[in-house]
Design a protein around this motif. Structure first.
Motif, PDB file in Angstrom:
ATOM      1  N   TRP A   1       0.899  -1.176   0.075  1.00 12.51           N
ATOM      2  CA  TRP A   1      -0.028  -0.129  -0.023  1.00 12.51           C
ATOM      3  C   TRP A   1       0.769   1.344   0.154  1.00 12.51           C
ATOM      4  O   TRP A   1       0.671   2.207  -0.762  1.00 12.51           O
ATOM      5  N   CYS A   2       1.945   1.160   0.957  1.00 16.65           N
ATOM      6  CA  CYS A   2       2.767   2.626   0.958  1.00 16.65           C
ATOM      7  C   CYS A   2       3.542   2.736  -0.249  1.00 16.65           C
ATOM      8  O   CYS A   2       3.672   3.801  -0.846  1.00 16.65           O
ATOM      9  N   ASP A   3       3.976   1.637  -0.853  1.00 13.66           N
ATOM     10  CA  ASP A   3       4.628   1.715  -2.091  1.00 13.66           C
ATOM     11  C   ASP A   3       3.848   2.041  -3.260  1.00 13.66           C
ATOM     12  O   ASP A   3       4.415   2.822  -4.302  1.00 13.66           O
ATOM     13  N   ASN A   4       2.507   2.236  -3.126  1.00 16.67           N
ATOM     14  CA  ASN A   4       1.665   2.701  -4.469  1.00 16.67           C
ATOM     15  C   ASN A   4       0.722   4.003  -3.914  1.00 16.67           C
ATOM     16  O   ASN A   4       0.193   4.216  -4.564  1.00 16.67           O
ATOM     17  N   GLU A   5       1.105   4.432  -2.770  1.00 20.03           N
ATOM     18  CA  GLU A   5       0.277   5.439  -2.010  1.00 20.03           C
ATOM     19  C   GLU A   5       0.929   6.790  -1.971  1.00 20.03           C
ATOM     20  O   GLU A   5       2.065   6.803  -1.671  1.00 20.03           O
ATOM     21  N   ASP A   6       0.355   7.759  -2.568  1.00 20.69           N
ATOM     22  CA  ASP A   6       0.913   9.270  -2.484  1.00 20.69           C
ATOM     23  C   ASP A   6      -0.113  10.360  -1.873  1.00 20.69           C
ATOM     24  O   ASP A   6       0.364  11.571  -1.764  1.00 20.69           O
ATOM     25  N   ALA A   7      -1.289   9.975  -1.634  1.00 18.21           N
ATOM     26  CA  ALA A   7      -2.354  10.906  -1.055  1.00 18.21           C
ATOM     27  C   ALA A   7      -2.997  10.373   0.470  1.00 18.21           C
ATOM     28  O   ALA A   7      -3.339  11.424   1.110  1.00 18.21           O
ATOM     29  N   ASP A   8      -2.907   9.154   0.714  1.00 20.05           N
ATOM     30  CA  ASP A   8      -3.538   8.898   2.056  1.00 20.05           C
ATOM     31  C   ASP A   8      -2.281   8.833   3.107  1.00 20.05           C
ATOM     32  O   ASP A   8      -1.570   7.947   2.976  1.00 20.05           O
ATOM     33  N   ASN A   9      -2.234   9.519   4.158  1.00 20.25           N
ATOM     34  CA  ASN A   9      -1.155   9.444   5.081  1.00 20.25           C
ATOM     35  C   ASN A   9      -1.496   7.948   6.259  1.00 20.25           C
ATOM     36  O   ASN A   9      -0.544   7.906   6.744  1.00 20.25           O
ATOM     37  N   ASN A  10      -2.770   7.689   6.248  1.00 24.50           N
ATOM     38  CA  ASN A  10      -2.820   6.443   7.121  1.00 24.50           C
ATOM     39  C   ASN A  10      -1.837   5.291   7.043  1.00 24.50           C
ATOM     40  O   ASN A  10      -1.402   4.918   8.119  1.00 24.50           O
ATOM     41  N   PRO A  11      -1.670   4.585   6.024  1.00 24.35           N
ATOM     42  CA  PRO A  11      -0.858   3.290   5.801  1.00 24.35           C
ATOM     43  C   PRO A  11       0.543   3.616   6.469  1.00 24.35           C
ATOM     44  O   PRO A  11       1.212   2.937   7.091  1.00 24.35           O
ATOM     45  N   PHE A  12       0.949   5.035   6.167  1.00 30.39           N
ATOM     46  CA  PHE A  12       2.421   5.523   6.383  1.00 30.39           C
ATOM     47  C   PHE A  12       2.321   5.533   7.920  1.00 30.39           C
ATOM     48  O   PHE A  12       3.416   5.125   8.614  1.00 30.39           O
ATOM     49  N   ARG A  13       1.305   6.170   8.639  1.00 36.05           N
ATOM     50  CA  ARG A  13       1.264   6.215  10.059  1.00 36.05           C
ATOM     51  C   ARG A  13       1.199   5.028  10.761  1.00 36.05           C
ATOM     52  O   ARG A  13       1.948   4.817  11.525  1.00 36.05           O
ATOM     53  N   TRP A  14       0.335   4.037  10.311  1.00 33.22           N
ATOM     54  CA  TRP A  14       0.331   2.646  10.704  1.00 33.22           C
ATOM     55  C   TRP A  14       1.432   1.867  10.722  1.00 33.22           C
ATOM     56  O   TRP A  14       1.754   1.048  11.695  1.00 33.22           O
ATOM     57  N   TYR A  15       2.185   1.861   9.480  1.00 29.52           N
ATOM     58  CA  TYR A  15       3.367   0.990   9.191  1.00 29.52           C
ATOM     59  C   TYR A  15       4.512   1.729  10.371  1.00 29.52           C
ATOM     60  O   TYR A  15       5.108   0.851  10.964  1.00 29.52           O
ATOM     61  N   GLY A  16       4.479   3.007  10.104  1.00 25.94           N
ATOM     62  CA  GLY A  16       5.659   3.565  11.117  1.00 25.94           C
ATOM     63  C   GLY A  16       5.678   3.535  12.473  1.00 25.94           C
ATOM     64  O   GLY A  16       6.521   3.179  13.224  1.00 25.94           O
ATOM     65  N   LYS A  17       4.065   3.412  12.775  1.00 26.83           N
ATOM     66  CA  LYS A  17       3.918   3.064  14.536  1.00 26.83           C
ATOM     67  C   LYS A  17       4.280   1.661  14.888  1.00 26.83           C
ATOM     68  O   LYS A  17       4.949   1.392  15.725  1.00 26.83           O
ATOM     69  N   TYR A  18       3.579   0.895  14.119  1.00 30.07           N
ATOM     70  CA  TYR A  18       3.456  -0.633  14.360  1.00 30.07           C
ATOM     71  C   TYR A  18       4.768  -1.480  13.982  1.00 30.07           C
ATOM     72  O   TYR A  18       5.077  -2.598  14.490  1.00 30.07           O
ATOM     73  N   TYR A  19       5.469  -0.832  12.959  1.00 24.14           N
ATOM     74  CA  TYR A  19       6.687  -1.466  12.768  1.00 24.14           C
ATOM     75  C   TYR A  19       7.909  -0.460  12.868  1.00 24.14           C
ATOM     76  O   TYR A  19       8.949  -0.700  12.297  1.00 24.14           O
ATOM     77  N   ARG A  20       7.979   0.405  13.724  1.00 25.64           N
ATOM     78  CA  ARG A  20       8.918   1.337  14.059  1.00 25.64           C
ATOM     79  C   ARG A  20       9.811   1.737  13.128  1.00 25.64           C
ATOM     80  O   ARG A  20      11.111   1.684  12.905  1.00 25.64           O
ATOM     81  N   SER A  21       9.021   2.694  12.264  1.00 24.15           N
ATOM     82  CA  SER A  21       9.890   3.484  11.201  1.00 24.15           C
ATOM     83  C   SER A  21       9.497   4.909  11.083  1.00 24.15           C
ATOM     84  O   SER A  21       8.535   5.167  10.913  1.00 24.15           O
ATOM     85  N   GLU A  22      10.607   5.444  11.570  1.00 25.93           N
ATOM     86  CA  GLU A  22      10.363   7.028  11.596  1.00 25.93           C
ATOM     87  C   GLU A  22      10.189   7.573  10.032  1.00 25.93           C
ATOM     88  O   GLU A  22       9.602   8.709   9.873  1.00 25.93           O
ATOM     89  N   ASN A  23      10.999   6.923   9.048  1.00 27.58           N
ATOM     90  CA  ASN A  23      10.762   7.365   7.868  1.00 27.58           C
ATOM     91  C   ASN A  23       9.337   7.316   7.321  1.00 27.58           C
ATOM     92  O   ASN A  23       8.646   8.300   6.594  1.00 27.58           O
TER      93      ASN A  23
END
Length: 236
Positions: free
Chosen positions: A98-120
């Protein structure tokens, strides 16, 4: 043994999952896990995960859009309701794609960042939506914990380089000012300042040449300890 809040979360998420027939086995996982029937629960989970192998990518996204708001808003929902097989076989690979193909929805980036510990990923969420307080607070919680960890053994000893944590504190303050409400800004400033006070006191003690940090604190009415009960010195 599952705690009370986790049991409540399992029932809450399970009941909500029943609204979609394709999620019934996941709901039954939640119900059996709440009853303490762990073996039966994971049989339901295995069946559910097997069924998702034939789902379209967008159908998988729909499940994640259902699930993560519970993780973020219901106490302990991201524990028992988020078992490792679900994470490994469905959630993580779906978020990556999802993140690889998303440029408008911030949610998947927040969810991945929080639950898989990625500041990027959290930074990407904030790039897409600068008002994403949940993403920003995740970063703040990680960064402020680093400062807390450096001081949590005082007055016995300091962990790390205090001047680096003063710099980190300034970085944190900048992010705090970007939060959308005064209430959040006040909360995080209070959290930060409690620990920065200890860092500054430790630096001042080292500069003083005094041999004992705790005695220095008593003599100068300065805080020197951090624990379940903070140690303060006041003039009588």
């Amino acid at each position: 043994m599952i705690a009370k809040d986790q049991n409540t979360a399992l029932l809450t998420v399970g009941k909500a999952a029943l609204k979609n027939a394709d999620w019934t086995d996941y709901a039954n996982y939640c119900f059996d896990r709440e009853k303490g029937l762990r073996k039966d629960a994971f049989k339901h989970l295995e069946k559910f995960l097997k069924s998702t192998e034939d789902w379209t990518f967008y159908k998988k996204i729909d499940f994640l859009k259902f699930l993560f708001p519970f993780f973020e808003n219901v106490q302990d929902a991201d524990y028992a309701c988020f078992p490792q097989p679900l994470s490994d076989k469905l959630v993580k690979p779906t978020l990556i794609k999802w993140c690889d193909n998303e440029d408008a929805d911030n949610n998947p980036f927040r969810w991945y960042g929080k639950y898989y510990r990625s500041e990027n990923h959290l930074f990407k969420a904030l790039e897409i939506n600068p008002t994403d307080d949940l993403a920003r607070q995740t970063l703040l919680s990680w960064w402020t914990y680093n400062i807390y960890y450096s001081v949590h053994h005082l007055p016995e000893g300091y962990i790390g380089e205090p001047l680096e944590y003063i710099k980190l504190g300034e970085k944190i303050k900048t992010e705090i000012q970007k939060l959308s409400t005064a209430q959040l800004r006040e909360y995080w400033m209070n959290e930060l300042e409690e620990d920065l006070e200890l860092v500054r006191n430790y630096i001042d003690w080292k500069a003083s040449g005094h041999s004992d940090f705790e005695k220095w604190g008593m003599e100068n009415k300065k805080q020197t300890g951090y624990g379940l009960t903070r140690t303060y010195y006041y003039e009588e």
